[in-house]
Design a protein around this motif. Structure first.
Motif, mmCIF file in Angstrom:
data_model
loop_
_atom_site.group_PDB
_atom_site.id
_atom_site.type_symbol
_atom_site.label_atom_id
_atom_site.label_comp_id
_atom_site.label_asym_id
_atom_site.label_seq_id
_atom_site.Cartn_x
_atom_site.Cartn_y
_atom_site.Cartn_z
ATOM 1 N N THR A 76 3.182 -6.988 5.951
ATOM 2 C CA THR A 76 2.682 -5.621 5.972
ATOM 3 C C THR A 76 1.368 -5.522 5.209
ATOM 4 O OG1 THR A 76 3.879 -5.000 3.960
ATOM 5 C CG2 THR A 76 5.029 -4.703 6.066
ATOM 6 N N THR B 27 0.754 2.381 4.908
ATOM 7 C CA THR B 27 1.277 1.027 5.092
ATOM 8 C C THR B 27 1.586 0.799 6.552
ATOM 9 O OG1 THR B 27 2.267 1.125 2.883
ATOM 10 C CG2 THR B 27 3.062 -0.601 4.350
ATOM 11 N N CYS C 267 2.477 -2.374 9.788
ATOM 12 C CA CYS C 267 2.937 -3.720 10.125
ATOM 13 C C CYS C 267 1.763 -4.543 10.644
ATOM 14 C CB CYS C 267 4.049 -3.640 11.173
ATOM 15 S SG CYS C 267 4.579 -5.252 11.803
ATOM 16 N N ILE D 197 4.590 2.167 8.732
ATOM 17 C CA ILE D 197 5.874 1.841 8.117
ATOM 18 C C ILE D 197 6.225 2.920 7.101
ATOM 19 C CG2 ILE D 197 7.103 0.203 6.635
ATOM 20 C CD1 ILE D 197 5.464 -2.014 7.870
ATOM 21 N N HIS E 241 11.569 -1.895 8.545
ATOM 22 C CA HIS E 241 10.757 -1.851 9.768
ATOM 23 C C HIS E 241 11.124 -2.974 10.733
ATOM 24 C CE1 HIS E 241 7.352 -1.542 12.453
ATOM 25 N NE2 HIS E 241 7.096 -2.820 12.245
#
Length: 226
Positions: free
Chosen positions: A114, A124, A126, A133, A142
């Motif tokens: 991440t 944030t 992925c 996320i 996630h």
């Protein structure tokens, strides 16, 4: 006095610039001119003028940040040098939310799954699928295909999977008799216990199976409540 190996002019010892780790020495003006030309070309690292000629040397010299700061280059040129330094060991990443750019360590970026924006928005996402996320406490872990998030949501809402094909189902109102909405599944199940009652399209068979199941399920519910 010191004779520069590039311009061959003599200069005082105080004006000598020493390149590490090779130890080659030049007057500062020659090193500055060399460094500025490489910065303008966006070349990094900046090699020692003697080492770059191919002279035999075990440790090739480079003009490092400490030496650059002694040469009196412009702020613009130094900013370019710093950016090249960072680019050698870092990656420039653009935040998907605030759209600002920041550098992250290459090794850390490669090892991470991440990315988190460090510039205040704390967004944030992925690295693999670029999806946002949820980092709030209690949020689902996630998954790029959304499977973990769906399981978490189903647990929160009390939704059930069809025992025949695993299609998620939600009871809006009415009794616990559920008919799977997936085409061709034809499974009837109990929303309370999650058990498959029957797989059929025949109304008489369905009615008989419902009666038998709920008579049994009612006794199970009474036993749980006792």
């Amino acid at each position: 006095m010191f004779e520069c190996g590039v311009c061959f002019d003599e200069t005082s010892e105080e004006e000598v610039a020493i390149v590490e780790p090779c130890g080659h020495q030049f007057c500062r003006e020659c090193v500055k001119s060399h460094a500025v030309s490489k910065i303008d070309e966006h070349r990094y690292p900046i090699p020692c003028p003697t080492c770059m000629t191919g002279a035999a040397q075990e440790d090739t010299g480079v003009i490092n940040d400490a030496l650059i700061q002694q040469l009196g280059i412009s702020e613009r040129q130094y900013a370019i040098f710093v950016e090249m330094q960072m680019a050698a060991f870092s990656l420039k990443v653009r935040c998907r939310k605030c759209e600002n750019e920041f550098f992250v360590d290459k090794a850390e970026y490669e090892a991470a799954d991440t990315v988190r924006c460090p510039l205040g928005c704390n967004f944030t996402w992925c690295k693999a699928c670029s999806q946002a996320i949820d980092t709030e406490p209690g949020a689902a872990a996630h998954s790029c295909d959304g499977e973990n998030e769906l399981k978490h949501l189903m647990g929160e809402k009390g939704w059930k999977n069809c025992p025949g094909c695993s299609t998620p189902s939600e009871k809006i109102s009415g009794c616990n008799h559920m008919t799977c909405p997936a085409p061709g599944c034809n499974v009837h199940f109990c929303y309370h216990c999650g058990e498959q009652i029957i797989r059929s399209t025949t109304q008489e068979d369905i009615s008989n199976a419902l009666g038998a199941h709920y008579a049994r399920c009612a006794l199970w519910i009474e036993g749980q409540d006792a």
